[in-house]
Design a protein around this motif. Structure first.
Motif, short mmCIF file in Angstrom:
data_model
loop_
_atom_site.label_atom_id
_atom_site.label_comp_id
_atom_site.label_asym_id
_atom_site.label_seq_id
_atom_site.Cartn_x
_atom_site.Cartn_y
_atom_site.Cartn_z
N ASP A 48 0.83 -1.21 0.00
CA ASP A 48 0.00 0.00 0.00
C ASP A 48 0.86 1.26 0.00
OD1 ASP A 48 -2.27 -1.57 0.06
OD2 ASP A 48 -2.69 -1.23 2.20
N ASP A 52 2.34 1.83 -3.41
CA ASP A 52 1.30 2.35 -4.31
C ASP A 52 1.11 3.85 -4.10
OD1 ASP A 52 0.86 -0.20 -5.28
OD2 ASP A 52 -1.00 -0.53 -4.16
N ARG A 85 8.25 -0.31 -11.86
CA ARG A 85 7.06 0.53 -11.88
C ARG A 85 7.40 1.96 -12.31
NH1 ARG A 85 3.53 -0.43 -6.55
NH2 ARG A 85 1.96 0.55 -7.87
#
Length: 346
Positions: A116, A119, A248
């Motif tokens: 989390d 993210d 990412r």
């Protein structure tokens, strides 16, 4: 002249009751942080809110408000603001609760909680509007590291570098700043770690203590999280998280294909070295200047990061040797006067 503490308390309570629209609301201390701000939990019927008290002669709440709005606009769960009085230094905020990441982290929870957090970090780096934010430039990076000789070496250890040793320190600082400045730039929270992330039911994590946000190196917040000054993870795990996040960043267009795993690792390591050298100074300053002793207990982990990461890079061998000599056999968690008294007693 400053208002007495009891006068500030009365003004704070009156403002909070007015802002919440409840003349019977009660305030209880929620937490302090490493600045002059304090936080108070307001109970009003079945709901709770947070009052931030930032005495205007010590702290300006406007940078906090600015960054909070930018984060929320980017989909990051910063506290909502329900009322504000910058002149008096009071804010009425959403209560994100008391469940910080740190006590909840263990081998079973860390992947989900860090998932989390990573993210949210990607959202910060790809969506936060950075227009007008100060740059994390060479002057700022080096000024931070200068806390190391001032507070850690001289004040805490009683070690005054010679002229030649100052040359070693300054060369290392310049190399670390150059590495940071070579990286792509994005929003930087500056304290993105387990004590500033809160476990919340929706849009986890809640993010706090972001008022010093700047535009800087893309690895800064990543290393703050993964090499946290308050909790350590094995290196294989850190490497897996770091490499996953590199991919990412590449997909998001923040780094290009020339930034391979080795280059990104060097950026990450040296950014962490810059941060941890700074933190050695900050944690000592929090005791000797501000009377907050608890941070001395975290010095051994920070020094472990400095020693283990610095040893990977030959250009920092002289700096590590200098620090090793300054520390000697000292217990870093003990204030200088206590350490000296213990040495004299032996």
């Amino acid at each position: 002249m400053h208002a007495p503490t009891h006068d500030r308390a009365a003004v704070r309570l009156a403002w909070a009751r007015s802002a919440a629209g409840d003349p019977a609301a009660r305030l209880e201390r929620a937490s302090d942080d490493a600045s002059f701000r304090s936080y108070w939990r307001l109970a009003s019927g079945a709901r709770t809110l947070i009052v931030m008290d930032a005495p205007p002669d010590k702290e300006d709440v406007r940078p906090w408000l600015d960054i909070a709005r930018r984060l929320r606009a980017a989909g990051v769960h910063a506290p909502a603001v329900y009322a504000e009085d910058a002149a008096q230094g009071f804010l009425l905020l959403e209560d994100l609760g008391t469940r910080t990441y740190l006590p909840a982290l263990d081998e079973h929870s860390v992947d989900a909680l860090y998932g989390d957090a990573l993210d949210a970090l990607l959202r910060m780096q790809t969506r936060v509007d950075v227009a007008g934010l100060p740059p994390y430039d060479a002057n700022r990076l080096i000024a931070e590291m200068e806390l190391l000789p001032a507070w850690f070496l001289q004040r805490h250890l009683g070690f005054t570098p010679s002229c030649e040793q100052w040359d070693v320190i300054e060369l290392a600082f310049r190399r670390l700043a150059d590495s940071a400045l070579a990286q792509p730039r994005a929003f930087v929270h500056r304290d993105y770690h387990s004590r500033n992330l809160l476990i919340v039911a929706e849009d986890n994590p809640g993010v706090i203590d972001f008022q010093d946000g700047v535009v800087g190196a893309v690895t800064y917040d990543l290393v703050s999280l993964l090499r946290d000054c308050y909790i350590a993870w094995d290196e294989a795990r850190v490497e897996a998280w770091r490499e996953g996040f590199r991919e990412r960043l590449r997909h998001a267009g923040l780094i290009d294909a020339t930034v391979d795993a080795a280059r990104f690792r060097r950026w990450f390591d040296l950014m962490g070295l810059q941060r941890h050298l700074k933190v050695l100074g900050i944690f000592c300053r929090l005791w000797y200047r501000d009377g907050k002793r608890g941070y001395l207990g975290d010095l051994p982990l920070v020094w472990h990061y400095v020693r283990s990461v610095g040893a990977r890079y030959a250009e920092f061998a002289d700096l590590l040797a200098l620090l090793e000599r300054a520390i000697g056999g000292r217990d870093l968690t003990r204030p200088r006067d206590e350490a000296a008294a213990a040495g004299a007693a032996r």
